[in-house]
Scaffold this motif. Structure first.
Motif, short mmCIF file in Angstrom:
data_model
loop_
_atom_site.label_atom_id
_atom_site.label_comp_id
_atom_site.label_asym_id
_atom_site.label_seq_id
_atom_site.Cartn_x
_atom_site.Cartn_y
_atom_site.Cartn_z
N VAL A 68 0.85 -1.19 0.00
CA VAL A 68 0.00 0.00 0.00
C VAL A 68 0.89 1.24 0.00
O VAL A 68 1.86 1.32 0.74
N LYS A 69 0.52 2.21 -0.85
CA LYS A 69 1.32 3.43 -0.94
C LYS A 69 1.12 4.27 0.31
O LYS A 69 0.00 4.63 0.65
N ARG A 70 2.20 4.55 1.03
CA ARG A 70 2.09 5.33 2.25
C ARG A 70 2.56 6.76 2.04
O ARG A 70 2.10 7.67 2.72
N LEU A 71 3.55 6.94 1.18
CA LEU A 71 4.02 8.28 0.85
C LEU A 71 3.92 8.40 -0.66
O LEU A 71 4.38 7.53 -1.38
N VAL A 75 -4.30 14.37 9.64
CA VAL A 75 -5.07 13.42 10.43
C VAL A 75 -4.14 12.25 10.73
O VAL A 75 -3.26 11.93 9.94
N ALA A 76 -4.34 11.61 11.90
CA ALA A 76 -3.49 10.48 12.27
C ALA A 76 -3.45 9.46 11.13
O ALA A 76 -4.47 9.15 10.53
N GLY A 77 -2.25 8.97 10.82
CA GLY A 77 -2.12 7.95 9.79
C GLY A 77 -2.06 8.48 8.38
O GLY A 77 -2.35 7.76 7.43
N SER A 78 -1.69 9.75 8.21
CA SER A 78 -1.62 10.32 6.86
C SER A 78 -0.23 10.18 6.25
O SER A 78 0.03 10.73 5.21
N GLY A 79 0.64 9.47 6.93
CA GLY A 79 1.99 9.29 6.40
C GLY A 79 3.06 9.96 7.23
O GLY A 79 4.23 9.93 6.86
N GLN A 80 2.69 10.53 8.39
CA GLN A 80 3.67 11.21 9.24
C GLN A 80 4.76 10.25 9.68
O GLN A 80 5.96 10.56 9.58
N LYS A 81 4.32 9.08 10.17
CA LYS A 81 5.26 8.09 10.70
C LYS A 81 6.21 7.64 9.59
O LYS A 81 7.43 7.62 9.77
#
Lengths: 371, 512
Positions: B270-273, B291-297
């Motif tokens: 799954v594409k995360r960035l 929003v939480a889970g938008s690719g910050q991590k």
């Protein structure tokens, strides 16, 4: 709506202890656990066979430590057990499930026996050095394979090491057939029974025919080395971090795969050395039962001691004394081996169970909690 | 007639070992009101509510529901008493539909009639204006929809007292507004609600009354109309605190890390960035909102060499104007060996930033274990550093060898942030650096970050509280679904505009 209208506290609740217990308290709990296990075993003995349990305990002690020969055999077997446990500890601390100690012991044993047979013309000292080196190497190779495959292709180390055991077992059968004496007996027999080439020599005076002093020296040296390695070295630190969280290890710049291979090679090598101890220092022969399940029992020792090399000394002795004692009561009272194994099981159960009470406490209804 | 309280907690005490989490607390929830339970982290809010929802059992005290004394010894008892709690972490089965999740675990007589259940769910949704499809699978839902399912779940079970544990932590401002509208609708319907939060403006926005806890004790309650942010903070902390973040104008700003077209996929492909590009400047605090889970991590881990980057470039420009270095493809050890000192406070503290079983000293060693020649680790310097952080940041722990996993969340965070700042880094990345910290320590951390910025460090601050992001940061990067939906000047944008960007994909932007 609820039918319950009054406050009723549950009868027993479990709650976590705050802070860390002082050492005397936690060891006190463990001792109480041990004492309770003896009481329960005692009741069981009375109920099953109607013998005074104190007598049975006496027999256990007598069977393990009754004579100087028995004591030395107990020490010898404890040292072999300790060596295996100390070898397994780094792998398990890293959460690498090395259940392949059996195989690693066997290949170490085969390598030792081969040296004793083919190199017996070498001077004793040189021969022993070579034997130690090849047994370490053999165990290391047996550890390297599953470690490498896990690092490279993430194979399951539990299955891999287990299967390596069978390979080692078949290999042992092969060499037993090759080296069998006398011909057709399917046994290797005492290797170099007359010249004692490649036997670990006596360290102290010769009590009966062997005193196993060097076994003790070698294993304790390895234990001390591993204690320093695990607690003071950079590698030991890496192992501890990986065992807690692989992600944290990567975050700290630890090369996890490299550490896996390195640690399992070390673990295998020490188990291989245990094979040397078992062959050169104890039985002076090789058979498919040279490991004899000790590769698995040592896992219990390592975990019970929470991978602390020094504490493993205690648990190695405890398990071997129980084992020897069990054999003694089995023969003295005409019981089957299973009854004595039940006793061992009960004692282990209580020791493990006491860990629960080190971390948790029970609260009973109505009792006020004191600060 | 004196009004009966929906919930009355009388003299409630709860201890964990020698720690007193709640001490003789008297709390009232009146019928048909929204009560905010306010307190710093570790003040005992969640513990207190867990005793209402049957997760913990009080050591002392009595709980009354609608005036009747009750025993709540299990979550089932809580339900029988009409109490429903919506936890911070959703407890939903991803592959089930909303309805299936809602009826899960109910012991009704007879056959399971999903159609009827679905109709009943629909009724509840229509009544309060919930925006969910009962037959949609959970994995297809947004975070806010999942939360709605949790709320419907407790309503379906007939709860008339609802407890929401930090419900807004995962929501955008717009979603938060929607949630508050729903809460008011439920209140109008006669339900009583408790909301746990530490965002003051939300407290003022939604509640009728505020009850305040501090260090396990009940401090008091005020009608919301008589309170303001400053007065609430003072009650919460116990003394007057300044709520201003000092934001000096950046000096000597120059690019430190240039991120170009970075794309990354997770293990499942799954594409995360998605084609992320922006610049991190030295001497600036760059905020990352989303929003939480938008690719910050994934973004931070990619920069730190912990996440595989599929394509794109991350170029590092050192403080000494030496030649730029490419970071993609380097692991953390190689980055260090290149002389780049990058500090990183990851979101998952015990799972990535710290070793839970070790004490402070052992955790300081995570950054220094390789130092020095020879085979052995040096424990002396880490020990000194641990002692310094213990003192300076007022970490509560019995000793520097006490396992950090047994410390409270706020203290764990202090250990981590303290260590990372002590590295004297050239890049300092923080993910939710103040999560779990009390207000006072939060402001200490903000000041520490600003101090680093003024030293010429490139500071990255991934945050969830938009107010703080707008006050602390110089520029903001807004992530949405793994894409950059905006790079803006934090001094010249409103919260609402950021909120919009958080839910707006760049692709849609381009289509305009």
């Amino acid at each position: 709506m609820s039918t319950v209208t009054t406050t009723r506290e549950p009868l027993i609740r479990i709650s976590k202890r705050g802070g860390v217990l002082p050492a005397w308290k936690s060891w006190g709990i463990r001792l109480i656990g041990l004492a309770l296990s003896l009481v329960v075993c005692g009741l069981l003995i009375v109920a099953l066979i109607g013998i005074n349990p104190l007598k049975v305990y006496g027999t256990i002690i007598d069977g393990a430590l009754g004579t100087s020969k028995r004591t030395w055999v107990t020490i010898r077997d404890s040292m072999t057990m300790l060596c295996i446990a100390v070898g397994l500890a780094p792998a398990f601390k890293m959460r690498f499930w090395n259940i392949g100690a059996e195989g690693q012991i066997l290949v170490g044993g085969i390598a030792t026996a081969a040296c004793m047979i083919y190199l017996k013309s070498l001077p004793t000292f040189l021969l022993l050095i070579i034997m130690i080196a090849v047994s370490l190497l053999a165990g290391a190779v047996w550890g390297f394979l599953p470690g490498f495959f896990k690092a490279k292709w993430n194979t399951n180390e539990t299955l891999f090491t287990l299967m390596m055991n069978y390979i080692a077992l078949q290999l042992t059968s092969f060499f037993v057939a090759k080296w069998e004496t006398p011909y057709g007996s399917n046994k290797v027999g005492m290797i170099n029974a007359t010249g004692h080439e490649g036997w670990l020599p006596n360290l102290f005076s010769d009590g009966f025919n062997k005193d196993f002093g060097w076994n003790v020296v070698i294993v304790l040296a390895v234990t001390l080395f591993m204690y320093l390695y695990m607690n003071k070295s950079k590698h030991g630190y890496e192992i501890a971090v990986i065992g807690d969280s692989e992600n944290t290890a990567r975050y700290a710049g630890i090369r996890v795969n490299k550490a896996y291979v390195r640690t399992i090679v070390l673990s295998g090598a020490i188990c291989g050395l245990a094979g040397f101890i078992a062959v050169s220092g104890a039985s002076h022969t090789i058979s498919t039962s040279t490991a004899g399940g000790r590769g698995f029992t040592a896992i219990i020792v390592a975990w019970l001691a929470q991978f602390n090399s020094v504490v493993m000394i205690i648990f190695s002795f405890l398990l071997i004394i129980l084992e020897k004692g069990a054999q003694a009561i089995a023969s003295q009272y005409g019981l089957s081996q299973e009854v004595s194994e039940m006793i061992t099981g009960i004692i282990l159960f209580f020791i493990l169970g006491s860990e629960f009470f080190v971390n948790y406490t029970l609260r009973f209804r109505g009792k006020k909690v004191t600060k | 007639m004196e009004s009966v309280c929906a919930i009355k907690m009388e003299n409630i005490t709860k201890r964990f070992g020698s720690i007193v989490a709640n001490k003789g607390i008297n709390l009232e929830l009146r019928e048909g009101e929204i009560l905010s339970l306010l307190g710093e982290n570790g003040s005992g809010k969640t513990t207190l509510m867990n005793m209402l929802s049957g997760i913990y059992f009080p050591d002392e005290g009595q709980i009354y529901v609608h005036g009747k004394p009750v025993t709540i010894a299990s979550p089932k008892d809580a339900f029988d008493n009409g109490i429903g709690m919506i936890h911070q972490h959703f407890k939903l089965v991803d592959v089930f539909t909303a309805t299936e999740n809602i009826v899960l675990g109910l012991e009704d007589e007879g056959k399971l009639d999903l159609k009827a259940a679905s109709r009943k769910v629909k009724e509840i949704c229509d009544k309060y204006g919930f925006d969910i499809d009962p037959d949609q699978k959970i994995y297809d839902m947004s975070v806010s929809q999942k939360q709605t399912v949790e709320i419907v779940k407790v309503l379906y079970r007939g709860a008339d007292i609802l407890i929401l544990d930090e419900p807004t932590a995962v929501l955008t401002p717009q979603e938060t507004d929607k949630l508050f509208a729903i809460m008011r609708a439920m209140k109008a319907d006669g339900k009583s609600l408790i909301i746990i939060t530490h965002k003051l403006h939300e407290v003022l926005d939604v509640s009728d009354r505020v009850a305040i806890l501090r260090k396990g004790e009940y401090i008091g309650d005020v009608a919301t109309k008589d309170a303001n942010q400053q007065s609430l903070t003072d009650m919460m902390v116990g003394r007057s605190v300044s709520l201003n973040i000092d934001r000096p104008t950046p000096v000597n700003v120059k690019p430190r890390l240039v991120i170009e077209n970075v794309t990354a996929y997770d293990e499942l492909g799954v594409k995360r960035l998605d084609d992320v590009s922006f610049t991190i400047n030295a001497g600036e605090v760059l905020g990352i909102a989303g929003v939480a889970g938008s690719g910050q991590k994934e973004l931070l881990e990619s920069i730190a060499g912990l996440y595989p980057v599929a394509s794109g470039k991350i170029t590092y420009f050192g403080p000494e104007n030496d030649k730029p270095r490419e970071l993609v493809g380097l692991d953390p050890m190689s980055i260090r060996k290149n002389g780049i000192c990058m500090s990183f406070v990851p979101e998952d503290r015990l799972g990535m930033g710290l070793v839970g079983t070790m004490g402070m000293t052992g955790n300081m060693m995570l950054r220094s274990w390789r130092k020095g020649k020879g085979l052995f680790v040096n424990r002396k310097e880490p020990e000194e550093l641990a002692n310094r952080i213990w003192k300076d940041l007022e970490v509560v722990t019995p000793s520097t060898n006490f396992p950090v996993r047994r410390m409270s969340g706020g203290n764990v965070q202090k250990v981590l942030v303290g260590r990372e700042i002590a590295q004297a880094p050239s890049v300092l990345m923080t993910a939710y650096a103040v999560r779990g910290l009390d207000i006072n320590t939060s402001y200490t951390i903000y000041n520490l970050l600003t101090e680093q910025k003024m030293k010429g460090v490139a500071v990255v601050y991934v945050g969830e509280d938009l107010d703080v992001l707008l006050e602390l940061c110089d520029r903001l990067v807004i992530l949405c679904g793994g894409q950059v939906s905006g790079v803006v000047d934090a001094r010249a944008i409103t919260k609402e505009e950021v909120g919009l960007l958080m839910t707006q994909h760049r692709k849609e932007d381009a289509a305009e």
